[in-house]
Design a protein around this motif. Structure first.
Motif, PDB file in Angstrom:
ATOM      1  N   THR A   1       0.827  -1.211   0.000  1.00  0.00           N
ATOM      2  CA  THR A   1       0.000   0.000   0.000  1.00  0.00           C
ATOM      3  C   THR A   1       0.859   1.258   0.000  1.00  0.00           C
ATOM      4  OG1 THR A   1      -1.771  -1.128   1.227  1.00  0.00           O
ATOM      5  CG2 THR A   1      -1.803   1.274   1.220  1.00  0.00           C
ATOM      6  N   ALA A   2       1.871   1.286   0.862  1.00  0.00           N
ATOM      7  CA  ALA A   2       2.650   2.515   1.064  1.00  0.00           C
ATOM      8  C   ALA A   2       3.750   2.724   0.033  1.00  0.00           C
ATOM      9  CB  ALA A   2       3.261   2.498   2.468  1.00  0.00           C
ATOM     10  N   GLN A   3       4.342   1.656  -0.466  1.00  0.00           N
ATOM     11  CA  GLN A   3       5.534   1.769  -1.316  1.00  0.00           C
ATOM     12  C   GLN A   3       5.362   2.726  -2.509  1.00  0.00           C
ATOM     13  OE1 GLN A   3       6.129   0.160  -4.534  1.00  0.00           O
ATOM     14  NE2 GLN A   3       8.265   0.847  -4.621  1.00  0.00           N
ATOM     15  N   PRO A   4       4.252   2.677  -3.240  1.00  0.00           N
ATOM     16  CA  PRO A   4       4.116   3.620  -4.366  1.00  0.00           C
ATOM     17  C   PRO A   4       3.722   5.045  -3.960  1.00  0.00           C
ATOM     18  CG  PRO A   4       2.213   2.171  -4.257  1.00  0.00           C
ATOM     19  CD  PRO A   4       3.161   1.687  -3.210  1.00  0.00           C
ATOM     20  N   LEU A   5       3.384   5.249  -2.685  1.00  0.00           N
ATOM     21  CA  LEU A   5       2.884   6.545  -2.235  1.00  0.00           C
ATOM     22  C   LEU A   5       3.903   7.361  -1.450  1.00  0.00           C
ATOM     23  CD1 LEU A   5      -0.659   5.384  -0.998  1.00  0.00           C
ATOM     24  CD2 LEU A   5      -0.055   6.352  -3.230  1.00  0.00           C
ATOM     25  N   ILE A   6       4.937   6.717  -0.924  1.00  0.00           N
ATOM     26  CA  ILE A   6       5.944   7.412  -0.109  1.00  0.00           C
ATOM     27  C   ILE A   6       6.942   8.123  -1.020  1.00  0.00           C
ATOM     28  CG2 ILE A   6       7.837   7.116   1.522  1.00  0.00           C
ATOM     29  CD1 ILE A   6       6.335   4.795   2.733  1.00  0.00           C
ATOM     30  N   ASP A   7       7.188   9.390  -0.739  1.00  0.00           N
ATOM     31  CA  ASP A   7       8.138  10.159  -1.544  1.00  0.00           C
ATOM     32  C   ASP A   7       9.571   9.996  -1.055  1.00  0.00           C
ATOM     33  OD1 ASP A   7       6.434  11.983  -3.446  1.00  0.00           O
ATOM     34  OD2 ASP A   7       5.407  12.018  -1.518  1.00  0.00           O
ATOM     35  N   ARG A   8       9.723   9.712   0.247  1.00  0.00           N
ATOM     36  CA  ARG A   8      11.084   9.675   0.791  1.00  0.00           C
ATOM     37  C   ARG A   8      11.097   9.035   2.167  1.00  0.00           C
ATOM     38  NH1 ARG A   8      13.432  15.465   1.488  1.00  0.00           N
ATOM     39  NH2 ARG A   8      15.146  15.192   2.937  1.00  0.00           N
ATOM     40  N   MET A   9      12.177   8.304   2.462  1.00  0.00           N
ATOM     41  CA  MET A   9      12.394   7.756   3.795  1.00  0.00           C
ATOM     42  C   MET A   9      13.646   8.394   4.391  1.00  0.00           C
ATOM     43  SD  MET A   9      10.038   5.619   4.753  1.00  0.00           S
ATOM     44  CE  MET A   9      10.902   5.005   6.189  1.00  0.00           C
ATOM     45  N   VAL A  10      13.585   8.695   5.692  1.00  0.00           N
ATOM     46  CA  VAL A  10      14.695   9.320   6.394  1.00  0.00           C
ATOM     47  C   VAL A  10      15.040   8.473   7.620  1.00  0.00           C
ATOM     48  CG1 VAL A  10      15.385  11.322   7.767  1.00  0.00           C
ATOM     49  CG2 VAL A  10      14.127  11.656   5.635  1.00  0.00           C
ATOM     50  N   ILE A  11      16.326   8.300   7.866  1.00  0.00           N
ATOM     51  CA  ILE A  11      16.785   7.554   9.040  1.00  0.00           C
ATOM     52  C   ILE A  11      17.499   8.519   9.979  1.00  0.00           C
ATOM     53  CG2 ILE A  11      18.273   5.697   9.868  1.00  0.00           C
ATOM     54  CD1 ILE A  11      17.913   4.329   7.147  1.00  0.00           C
ATOM     55  N   VAL A  12      17.092   8.542  11.257  1.00  0.00           N
ATOM     56  CA  VAL A  12      17.672   9.495  12.210  1.00  0.00           C
ATOM     57  C   VAL A  12      18.445   8.769  13.317  1.00  0.00           C
ATOM     58  CG1 VAL A  12      15.930  11.270  11.825  1.00  0.00           C
ATOM     59  CG2 VAL A  12      15.537   9.545  13.584  1.00  0.00           C
ATOM     60  N   LYS A  13      19.436   9.452  13.854  1.00  0.00           N
ATOM     61  CA  LYS A  13      20.216   8.927  14.974  1.00  0.00           C
ATOM     62  C   LYS A  13      19.418   9.038  16.271  1.00  0.00           C
ATOM     63  CE  LYS A  13      24.845   9.997  13.172  1.00  0.00           C
ATOM     64  NZ  LYS A  13      25.330   8.599  13.193  1.00  0.00           N
ATOM     65  N   GLU A  14      19.738   8.168  17.205  1.00  0.00           N
ATOM     66  CA  GLU A  14      19.048   8.134  18.494  1.00  0.00           C
ATOM     67  C   GLU A  14      19.147   9.463  19.245  1.00  0.00           C
ATOM     68  OE1 GLU A  14      17.615   5.034  20.487  1.00  0.00           O
ATOM     69  OE2 GLU A  14      17.065   5.132  18.371  1.00  0.00           O
ATOM     70  N   GLU A  15      20.326  10.102  19.166  1.00  0.00           N
ATOM     71  CA  GLU A  15      20.514  11.351  19.898  1.00  0.00           C
ATOM     72  C   GLU A  15      19.527  12.430  19.450  1.00  0.00           C
ATOM     73  OE1 GLU A  15      24.344   9.090  20.153  1.00  0.00           O
ATOM     74  OE2 GLU A  15      22.890   9.560  18.572  1.00  0.00           O
ATOM     75  N   TRP A  16      19.185  12.429  18.160  1.00  0.00           N
ATOM     76  CA  TRP A  16      18.245  13.435  17.665  1.00  0.00           C
ATOM     77  C   TRP A  16      16.838  13.177  18.171  1.00  0.00           C
ATOM     78  CZ3 TRP A  16      19.841  17.869  16.383  1.00  0.00           C
ATOM     79  CH2 TRP A  16      21.078  18.037  15.764  1.00  0.00           C
ATOM     80  N   ILE A  17      16.504  11.912  18.379  1.00  0.00           N
ATOM     81  CA  ILE A  17      15.194  11.601  18.964  1.00  0.00           C
ATOM     82  C   ILE A  17      15.133  12.143  20.390  1.00  0.00           C
ATOM     83  CG2 ILE A  17      13.660   9.731  19.698  1.00  0.00           C
ATOM     84  CD1 ILE A  17      14.672   8.085  17.335  1.00  0.00           C
ATOM     85  N   ALA A  18      16.227  11.988  21.133  1.00  0.00           N
ATOM     86  CA  ALA A  18      16.286  12.518  22.502  1.00  0.00           C
ATOM     87  C   ALA A  18      16.159  14.039  22.504  1.00  0.00           C
ATOM     88  CB  ALA A  18      17.597  12.097  23.172  1.00  0.00           C
TER      89      ALA A  18
END
Length: 471
Positions: A305-322
């Protein structure tokens, strides 16, 4: 070794007089037989018994959802879940974009999961509503299913691995669910739940890949477009994929130019790996602040369902979540879990600088964070921004040595969080090494402290440049 099981009355289950039975009732012979039955199922799992396939999430026959499915869900769950606010961020100017925060952590059980859970329960047949449902979950899905099962008088059983937070386990019991705490991880918990579903004729409800779950989560997208017309981008945390699949289905149907951006933690980037593999693939999971996103393999339905609709994926470091959790507390007065802060983390880390000057919606999807973890997140966020620093300094071991150091810290205006001294491993018997952790206003204030220390002491070891200033 397996922990003792706690078998409880399902929500909605009544005695012969039509009165709800108490969770604190004395175990009967039938309860003991049920306990033995579950233990036998657990032994079968460890012996390598055949795993049952969820008919709603069959890898050989994946199902995608449509805009019609989302609008049907919106109609059915209306009045049963909160229509959460989506205000403009008080810090939009500092981020350089017109930023809006969709606060779905304000649902009764603390996460967006209520939407899909309620819709899935309402779509059951009368017979299935009588028999009940079962699911395996670490927390948020179990809470949502238990709560709405209780409200709709539908029996709910949840199997939670031993790693599940105690607070969430107890809340599920408070919502009158039958709670079984078993399995070292989600894989073992799900295997047990699937076997129980077949043997007890219960419907297994996958927390992120069941089509009705995805459709329910998609109602967030409809609300976003009502509250923030024509956004340039919507940023969505991604775990198993059901949330972004539902939201993307709704938004792309009504606002095709809006970009859908998914965010994952570096410790559990299962959707990004699935895109590279052109299909769901098992991904090693490490301990992460965003435990709600820690799904080792994305759902087959969610992916198609999502694969054709997502424009971009981003991966973030743990420190930025904190840092994101800290910023949301300080600037927006919002307490979110790691998964809930992942979207803002992507902005803070500079991954979405191309959206500066544009209208952006970030989904704050959950707020069920353990109080101990919350404290750690705040400290980690302060350290990442250079506002919590540590240093080692050698001072005179004569009377007044440490007092002079503390007087310097007072003059600079920092707050001491922790201090200790060490004598045994120094060559000079007349010196002492002092280790200090202190809080400053910002990194510039920390550098001022460093310079002052070096004026008076020859041996000073100071914190490295913090992550937030070094990306």
């Amino acid at each position: 070794m397996s922990q003792p099981l706690k078998m409880e009355t399902s929500n909605g289950q009544k005695n012969g007089n039509g009165v709800f039975t108490s969770n604190l009732s004395v175990p009967t012979d039938s309860d003991k037989i049920s306990h033995i039955s579950v233990q036998q199922k657990i032994r079968n799992i460890s012996d390598g018994a055949e795993e049952h396939v969820d008919p709603f999430c069959d890898p050989k026959h994946p199902k995608s959802i449509s805009f019609h499915d989302v609008t049907s869900a919106a109609f059915l769950i209306k009045g049963g879940v909160e229509r959460t606010p989506c205000p403009r961020s008080t810090s939009s100017e500092s981020y350089g974009m017109d930023l809006y925060l969709k606060k779905d952590f304000l649902q009764y059980t603390g996460s967006f999961k209520e939407r899909g859970a309620r819709y899935a329960l309402l779509k059951l047949s009368d017979e299935q509503k009588r028999r009940g449902v079962i699911s395996a979950s670490l927390g948020n899905h179990a809470l949502a299913l238990s709560y709405h099962g209780w409200k709709l008088s539908i029996p709910v059983t949840v199997v939670m691995p031993t790693a599940a937070p105690i607070m969430k386990i107890q809340k599920c019991r408070n919502y009158k669910a039958r709670v079984i705490v078993e399995g070292r991880d989600m894989g073992e918990a799900k295997t047990l739940a699937m076997r129980m579903a077949q043997e007890e004729k219960l419907l297994y409800v996958n927390g992120y890949d069941h089509p009705h779950i995805m459709a329910g989560q998609g109602t967030i997208g409809l609300e976003i477009l009502e509250q923030v017309p024509e956004p340039d981008a919507v940023v969505v945390p991604v775990g198993g994929g059901g949330l972004i699949a539902g939201i993307a289905t709704a938004i792309k149907a009504l606002s095709p130019k809006t970009k859908i951006i998914g965010v994952e933690s570096e410790k559990c980037a299962s959707f990004s790996r699935a895109l590279e593999n052109k299909g769901p693939i098992d991904t090693p999971i490490k301990n992460t602040l965003a435990d709600g996103l820690a799904v080792p393999k994305v759902g087959v339905n969610a992916f198609v369902t999502a694969q054709p609709l997502i424009d971009r994926m981003v991966i973030v470091k743990e420190e930025w979540i904190a840092v994101a959790i800290l910023r949301l507390v300080e600037e927006e007065k919002c307490v979110v879990e790691g998964a809930g802060g992942a979207g803002l983390a992507a902005i803070l880390a500079g991954h979405l600088d191309d959206l500066k000057g544009k209208k952006v919606v970030v989904l704050l999807c959950g707020g069920n964070i353990d109080t101990t973890v919350f404290g750690r997140c705040l400290e980690r966020g302060l350290a990442a921004e250079g506002r919590l620093v540590k240093f080692n300094v050698e001072v005179s071991d004569r009377p007044g040595g440490i007092n002079d150091l503390c007087a310097l810290l007072v003059r600079v205006g920092v707050s001491i969080k922790d201090i200790m001294h060490e004598r045994a491993w120094l060559r000079d018997v007349y010196t002492v090494e002092v280790k200090v952790v202190c809080e400053t206003v910002d990194w510039a204030h920390s550098l001022q402290l460093k310079n002052e220390l070096k004026k008076f002491y020859t041996k000073v070891q100071f914190s490295d440049v913090p992550l937030a200033l070094n990306h």
